[in-house]
Design a protein around this motif. Structure first.
Motif, PDB file in Angstrom:
ATOM      1  N   ASP A  69       0.811  -1.218   0.000  1.00 48.53           N
ATOM      2  CA  ASP A  69       0.000   0.000   0.000  1.00 48.53           C
ATOM      3  C   ASP A  69       0.849   1.276   0.000  1.00 48.53           C
ATOM      4  O   ASP A  69       0.938   1.976   0.991  1.00 48.53           O
ATOM      5  N   TYR A  70       1.466   1.562  -1.133  1.00 50.90           N
ATOM      6  CA  TYR A  70       2.232   2.797  -1.277  1.00 50.90           C
ATOM      7  C   TYR A  70       1.268   3.972  -1.168  1.00 50.90           C
ATOM      8  O   TYR A  70       0.297   4.057  -1.897  1.00 50.90           O
ATOM      9  N   GLY A  71       1.543   4.872  -0.257  1.00 56.30           N
ATOM     10  CA  GLY A  71       0.690   6.037  -0.075  1.00 56.30           C
ATOM     11  C   GLY A  71       0.957   7.080  -1.139  1.00 56.30           C
ATOM     12  O   GLY A  71       2.021   7.095  -1.762  1.00 56.30           O
ATOM     13  N   GLU A  72       0.008   7.961  -1.333  1.00 56.47           N
ATOM     14  CA  GLU A  72       0.154   9.009  -2.344  1.00 56.47           C
ATOM     15  C   GLU A  72       1.400   9.852  -2.095  1.00 56.47           C
ATOM     16  O   GLU A  72       2.031  10.310  -3.016  1.00 56.47           O
ATOM     17  N   GLY A  73       1.760  10.070  -0.844  1.00 57.08           N
ATOM     18  CA  GLY A  73       2.935  10.869  -0.544  1.00 57.08           C
ATOM     19  C   GLY A  73       4.239  10.171  -0.889  1.00 57.08           C
ATOM     20  O   GLY A  73       5.265  10.803  -1.061  1.00 57.08           O
ATOM     21  N   GLU A  74       4.208   8.846  -0.980  1.00 56.70           N
ATOM     22  CA  GLU A  74       5.415   8.077  -1.286  1.00 56.70           C
ATOM     23  C   GLU A  74       5.727   8.037  -2.777  1.00 56.70           C
ATOM     24  O   GLU A  74       6.874   7.955  -3.173  1.00 56.70           O
ATOM     25  N   ILE A  75       4.691   8.027  -3.584  1.00 57.16           N
ATOM     26  CA  ILE A  75       4.866   7.870  -5.028  1.00 57.16           C
ATOM     27  C   ILE A  75       5.111   9.233  -5.666  1.00 57.16           C
ATOM     28  O   ILE A  75       4.267  10.126  -5.560  1.00 57.16           O
ATOM     29  N   PRO A  76       6.269   9.408  -6.328  1.00 53.25           N
ATOM     30  CA  PRO A  76       6.519  10.694  -6.997  1.00 53.25           C
ATOM     31  C   PRO A  76       5.473  10.966  -8.072  1.00 53.25           C
ATOM     32  O   PRO A  76       4.834  10.047  -8.583  1.00 53.25           O
ATOM     33  N   SER A  77       5.318  12.210  -8.414  1.00 50.07           N
ATOM     34  CA  SER A  77       4.346  12.593  -9.441  1.00 50.07           C
ATOM     35  C   SER A  77       4.732  12.034 -10.796  1.00 50.07           C
ATOM     36  O   SER A  77       5.910  11.850 -11.091  1.00 50.07           O
ATOM     37  N   ALA A  78       3.716  11.809 -11.581  1.00 52.95           N
ATOM     38  CA  ALA A  78       3.939  11.403 -12.965  1.00 52.95           C
ATOM     39  C   ALA A  78       4.383  12.622 -13.753  1.00 52.95           C
ATOM     40  O   ALA A  78       4.131  13.757 -13.344  1.00 52.95           O
ATOM     41  N   PRO A  79       5.025  12.405 -14.900  1.00 57.25           N
ATOM     42  CA  PRO A  79       5.388  13.564 -15.722  1.00 57.25           C
ATOM     43  C   PRO A  79       4.133  14.313 -16.145  1.00 57.25           C
ATOM     44  O   PRO A  79       3.155  13.705 -16.544  1.00 57.25           O
ATOM     45  N   ASP A  80       4.157  15.617 -15.994  1.00 59.05           N
ATOM     46  CA  ASP A  80       3.011  16.467 -16.359  1.00 59.05           C
ATOM     47  C   ASP A  80       1.732  15.999 -15.693  1.00 59.05           C
ATOM     48  O   ASP A  80       0.666  15.985 -16.298  1.00 59.05           O
ATOM     49  N   ASP A  81       1.828  15.582 -14.432  1.00 57.80           N
ATOM     50  CA  ASP A  81       0.685  15.065 -13.695  1.00 57.80           C
ATOM     51  C   ASP A  81      -0.329  16.184 -13.468  1.00 57.80           C
ATOM     52  O   ASP A  81      -0.017  17.204 -12.892  1.00 57.80           O
ATOM     53  N   SER A  82      -1.544  15.960 -13.923  1.00 52.72           N
ATOM     54  CA  SER A  82      -2.583  16.976 -13.734  1.00 52.72           C
ATOM     55  C   SER A  82      -3.706  16.452 -12.849  1.00 52.72           C
ATOM     56  O   SER A  82      -4.788  16.980 -12.854  1.00 52.72           O
ATOM     57  N   GLY A  83      -3.468  15.391 -12.118  1.00 52.03           N
ATOM     58  CA  GLY A  83      -4.493  14.863 -11.224  1.00 52.03           C
ATOM     59  C   GLY A  83      -4.548  13.351 -11.277  1.00 52.03           C
ATOM     60  O   GLY A  83      -3.987  12.717 -12.158  1.00 52.03           O
ATOM     61  N   LEU A  84      -5.236  12.779 -10.315  1.00 54.03           N
ATOM     62  CA  LEU A  84      -5.301  11.328 -10.197  1.00 54.03           C
ATOM     63  C   LEU A  84      -6.007  10.665 -11.374  1.00 54.03           C
ATOM     64  O   LEU A  84      -5.754   9.519 -11.669  1.00 54.03           O
ATOM     65  N   SER A  85      -6.901  11.361 -12.042  1.00 52.25           N
ATOM     66  CA  SER A  85      -7.644  10.743 -13.127  1.00 52.25           C
ATOM     67  C   SER A  85      -6.927  10.860 -14.472  1.00 52.25           C
ATOM     68  O   SER A  85      -7.390  10.320 -15.457  1.00 52.25           O
ATOM     69  N   SER A  86      -5.797  11.546 -14.515  1.00 47.81           N
ATOM     70  CA  SER A  86      -5.110  11.730 -15.788  1.00 47.81           C
ATOM     71  C   SER A  86      -4.582  10.404 -16.328  1.00 47.81           C
ATOM     72  O   SER A  86      -4.242   9.495 -15.569  1.00 47.81           O
ATOM     73  N   GLU A  87      -4.509  10.292 -17.610  1.00 45.84           N
ATOM     74  CA  GLU A  87      -4.018   9.068 -18.261  1.00 45.84           C
ATOM     75  C   GLU A  87      -2.551   8.824 -17.916  1.00 45.84           C
ATOM     76  O   GLU A  87      -2.143   7.683 -17.692  1.00 45.84           O
ATOM     77  N   LYS A  88      -1.766   9.884 -17.857  1.00 43.37           N
ATOM     78  CA  LYS A  88      -0.349   9.733 -17.515  1.00 43.37           C
ATOM     79  C   LYS A  88      -0.199   9.210 -16.092  1.00 43.37           C
ATOM     80  O   LYS A  88       0.690   8.414 -15.813  1.00 43.37           O
ATOM     81  N   ARG A  89      -1.042   9.657 -15.191  1.00 40.29           N
ATOM     82  CA  ARG A  89      -0.982   9.194 -13.798  1.00 40.29           C
ATOM     83  C   ARG A  89      -1.306   7.700 -13.736  1.00 40.29           C
ATOM     84  O   ARG A  89      -0.639   6.937 -13.046  1.00 40.29           O
ATOM     85  N   LYS A  90      -2.323   7.285 -14.481  1.00 39.75           N
ATOM     86  CA  LYS A  90      -2.692   5.861 -14.503  1.00 39.75           C
ATOM     87  C   LYS A  90      -1.545   5.022 -15.066  1.00 39.75           C
ATOM     88  O   LYS A  90      -1.234   3.950 -14.550  1.00 39.75           O
ATOM     89  N   THR A  91      -0.920   5.506 -16.118  1.00 40.06           N
ATOM     90  CA  THR A  91       0.211   4.797 -16.728  1.00 40.06           C
ATOM     91  C   THR A  91       1.358   4.690 -15.732  1.00 40.06           C
ATOM     92  O   THR A  91       1.956   3.629 -15.566  1.00 40.06           O
ATOM     93  N   TRP A  92       1.658   5.785 -15.050  1.00 35.12           N
ATOM     94  CA  TRP A  92       2.740   5.802 -14.070  1.00 35.12           C
ATOM     95  C   TRP A  92       2.455   4.825 -12.927  1.00 35.12           C
ATOM     96  O   TRP A  92       3.316   4.050 -12.537  1.00 35.12           O
TER      97      TRP A  92
END
Length: 132
Positions: free
Chosen positions: A68-91
Motif C-alpha cells: 500500500d504505497y501512499g500518495e505521498g510516497e509515489i513521486p508525481s507522474a510527468p506532467d501530472d494533472s491529477g489522479l484521473s489523468s491518463e499519464k498518472r494511470k500509466t505511471w
C-alpha cells in the motif's frame, strides 16, 4: 512600474524557480523510486520463499496491495494533472509492474548499458542506388 514592485516580482520569480524540479530531476526521482519498488518486490519474494509459498503473479499482486504505497510516497507522474489523468494511470501501472516483476524474478530492474549504445548507426556502402 516602481522599483519596489520589480524587486518583489524578481524575488517571487526566483523563489518559484528554485522550487521547481527540472524534467531530468523528475525522471531520476521516478527511476530511483521504481528501483526501490522493485527491491520491495524482491524482499516480498524472499518472505514468500521463507514461508514455503509458491511464487506467483497473484501472490506478488497481493504483496503489492499489502504494501500500500501512499500518495505521498509515489513521486508525481510527468506532467501530472491529477489522479484521473491518463499519464498518472500509466505511471501507477509502471510502479505496480516494477513491484510484481521484482517479486516474480527476484532480479533488479534492467538498466541500459551505456557502453553498448552506439550513437551512430553505420550505413552499408553500396546499398543506396544512385538512379543513374
Amino acid at each position: 512600474m516602481s522599483r519596489w514592485l520589480i524587486g518583489v516580482l524578481v524575488i517571487v520569480g526566483l523563489a518559484l524557480g528554485g522550487c521547481a524540479q527540472t524534467a531530468a530531476e523528475q525522471y531520476q526521482e521516478r527511476e530511483k523510486f521504481l528501483d526501490t519498488v522493485t527491491n520491495d518486490g524482491i524482499t516480498y519474494r524472499g518472505q514468500l520463499q521463507k514461508q514455503g509459498s509458491q511464487i506467483s503473479e497473484q501472490g506478488c499482486l497481493l504483496g503489492y496491495d499489502l504494501r500500500d504505497y501512499g500518495e505521498g510516497e509515489i513521486p508525481s507522474a510527468p506532467d501530472d494533472s491529477g489522479l484521473s489523468s491518463e499519464k498518472r494511470k500509466t505511471w501507477l501501472g509502471q510502479v505496480k509492474e516494477s513491484y510484481v516483476k521484482g517479486c516474480l524474478t527476484g532480479l533488479p530492474r534492467p538498466k541500459p548499458e551505456p557502453s553498448g549504445v552506439k550513437a551512430v548507426t553505420p550505413v552499408p556502402h553500396g546499398s543506396v542506388s544512385s538512379g543513374r
